[in-house]
Design an enzyme around this catalytic site. Structure first.
Site, PDB file in Angstrom:
ATOM      1  N   GLU A  59       0.865  -1.198   0.000  1.00  0.00           N
ATOM      2  CA  GLU A  59       0.000   0.000   0.000  1.00  0.00           C
ATOM      3  C   GLU A  59       0.891   1.234   0.000  1.00  0.00           C
ATOM      4  O   GLU A  59       1.862   1.310   0.752  1.00  0.00           O
ATOM      5  CB  GLU A  59      -0.890  -0.009   1.254  1.00  0.00           C
ATOM      6  N   GLU A  92      -2.877  11.824   3.059  1.00  0.00           N
ATOM      7  CA  GLU A  92      -3.700  11.267   4.126  1.00  0.00           C
ATOM      8  C   GLU A  92      -3.590  12.150   5.363  1.00  0.00           C
ATOM      9  O   GLU A  92      -2.515  12.663   5.687  1.00  0.00           O
ATOM     10  CB  GLU A  92      -3.229   9.845   4.468  1.00  0.00           C
TER      11      GLU A  92
END
Ligand SMILES: *[C@@H]1O[C@H](CO)[C@@H](O)[C@H](O)[C@H]1NC(C)=O
Ligand SMILES: *[C@@H]1O[C@H](CO)[C@@H](O)[C@H](O)[C@H]1NC(C)=O
Ligand SMILES: *[C@@H]1O[C@H](CO)[C@@H](O)[C@H](O)[C@H]1NC(C)=O
Ligand SMILES: *[C@@H]1O[C@H](CO)[C@@H](O)[C@H](O)[C@H]1NC(C)=O
Ligand SMILES: *[C@@H]1O[C@H](CO)[C@@H](O)[C@H](O)[C@H]1NC(C)=O
Length: 380
Positions: free
Chosen positions: A199, A204
């Site tokens: 990932e 974020e």
């Protein structure tokens, strides 16, 4: 005949032989003296063993030092690759390139991810010729049917196409989501094979009420560490990328204090570029006014961009093995295992996360992503 009798010559000879005291070596008897420590011929077995051990230790120290020094200075060769455009995701068909995820949120979010039909009905995804908007619902209140008592409507989209090493991604981001209770992310992963296929989180953060530092993070299976030489302008958080360490925090790097939220949005957003190659993963964040001209012209060359914002070299992480079949993903989670943790929520917001999400619909008007063009290039 005696020399003494030979006048001047005898005198000269005598003088020559009687100058000063006798030479010391002549008097000493080697066999009667204690052996000198450096006299190897006289060493016993024990001494030889001790000396051999000391030499071995010194050699080991030197070798370890050299190896450690080399390891510390080891750095991949990120020399220029030539890229050509393979995919453009843009315009009114932007969302056609994605699947809408509708399952249970594995991050325990207080959220209902809706399909494309419901998303269209609530205008949660909307694409025009110039940009694509992905938002949290602001219409459902405590009194409507349906209500948000078990979570609010939001969207999580996953690109149908997947990518591997030898890819360069350039994502134009106009607006990052803001709001208490929000956990937005722009990332890449292979959700069906997580964490096996890795990932890569490009953008974020949680509960952004003004500006925060963007976080860029990798998540992997065992055998991937960033405790190595890196060249990045961002700040390293933890070094283990492995999902079982630090409660799956991953190996994160933070950007500048205004790289997410108002600071970024008010500057018109910018460009997130990520190079995924055998030598490593590098992420650059460019604010709108500093986007390199080769990006604007569609001929991006990372070797000309200078130091990355986040650098994840392959020194102690086999990038090709850990990162495969990566889909592009964008979502806005609500509460959940990061944003909704009481202590984390309290850092920026008051009350409880779930109460905010269930009952404060209008607090989510700024909780939207707005994207320009997503371009994907592959190395030839
Ligand atoms: C849907 O959202 C877009 C983007 O914010 C907006 O331009 C459009 O007017 C909205 N459509 C409706 C029907 O509300
Ligand atoms: C919210 O909707 C559920 C049904 O989905 C209903 O059972 C509940 O009573 C509603 N809550 C309120 C406060 O209206
Ligand atoms: C980490 O990944 C393994 C599979 O490799 C999985 O079994 C485990 O539940 C994961 N743990 C966390 C905390 O994500
Ligand atoms: C990647 O995806 C392809 C196509 O779905 C599949 O055949 C392949 O096994 C996948 N590779 C890995 C390592 O998961
Ligand atoms: C709703 O959210 C806004 C913005 O976070 C906050 O200022 C306000 O206090 C909230 N209202 C209630 C009733 O919790």
């Amino acid at each position: 005949m005696s020399f003494n009798t030979i006048g001047g010559m005898a005198d000269r000879t005598k003088n020559a032989f009687n100058m000063g005291p006798p030479p010391a070596y002549k008097v000493e008897d080697e066999d009667t003296l204690a052996p000198r420590w450096y006299d190897a011929k006289r060493w016993g077995k024990k001494v030889w063993i001790a000396v051999a051990a000391i030499i071995a230790i010194v050699i080991i120290i030197i070798v370890v030092g050299v190896v450690e020094g080399e390891k510390k200075n080891k750095y991949p060769d990120y020399s220029k690759l030539s890229y050509s455009l393979t995919d453009t995701i843009a315009g009114t068909s932007f969302f056609d390139e994605f699947d809408y995820y509708t399952g249970y949120d594995s991050s325990d979010g207080f959220v209902h991810y809706v399909d494309s039909t419901v998303a269209a009905q609530y205008n949660l995804t909307y694409a025009s010729s110039s940009s694509a908007v992905l938002r949290v619902d602001t219409s459902v209140t405590a009194d409507t049917v349906p209500n948000a008592s078990t979570g609010r409507f939001s969207v999580r989209i996953t690109s149908k196409k997947q990518y591997g090493v030898g890819s360069l991604f350039v994502f134009d981001v106009v607006h990052t989501p803001i709001g208490c209770g929000t956990w937005p992310a722009l990332w890449l992963s292979d959700p069906a094979n997580w964490p096996t296929n890795g990932e890569i989180d490009l953008m974020e953060n949680v509960n952004v009420v003004s500006s925060k530092a963007n976080q860029m993070t990798l998540h992997t299976t065992s055998g991937c560490s960033m405790g190595v030489k890196r060249k990045e302008t961002g700040k390293q958080l933890t070094t283990s990328c492995v999902n079982t360490t630090d409660s799956n925090a991953g190996c994160g790097v933070t950007g500048s204090s205004t790289s997410f939220g108002d600071g970024f949005n008010n500057a018109g957003g910018g460009s997130m570029a990520m190079e995924l190659r055998t030598e490593g993963i590098r992420i650059w964040q460019f604010t709108r006014s500093s986007i390199p001209s080769d990006i604007t012209s569609g001929t991006p060359d990372p070797s000309s961009w200078g130091e990355a914002t986040a650098d994840f070299p392959n020194t102690d992480c086999n990038i090709g093995n850990h990162f495969r079949n990566q889909s592009i993903i964008a979502n806005i989670d609500l509460c959940g295992s990061w944003a909704g943790t009481a202590s984390v929520y309290a850092e920026s917001c008051s009350g409880t996360c779930e109460d905010q999400v269930a009952n404060n619909a209008t607090a989510f008007t700024d909780a939207f992503w707005e994207f320009g063009t997503f371009s994907v290039y592959s190395a030839s």
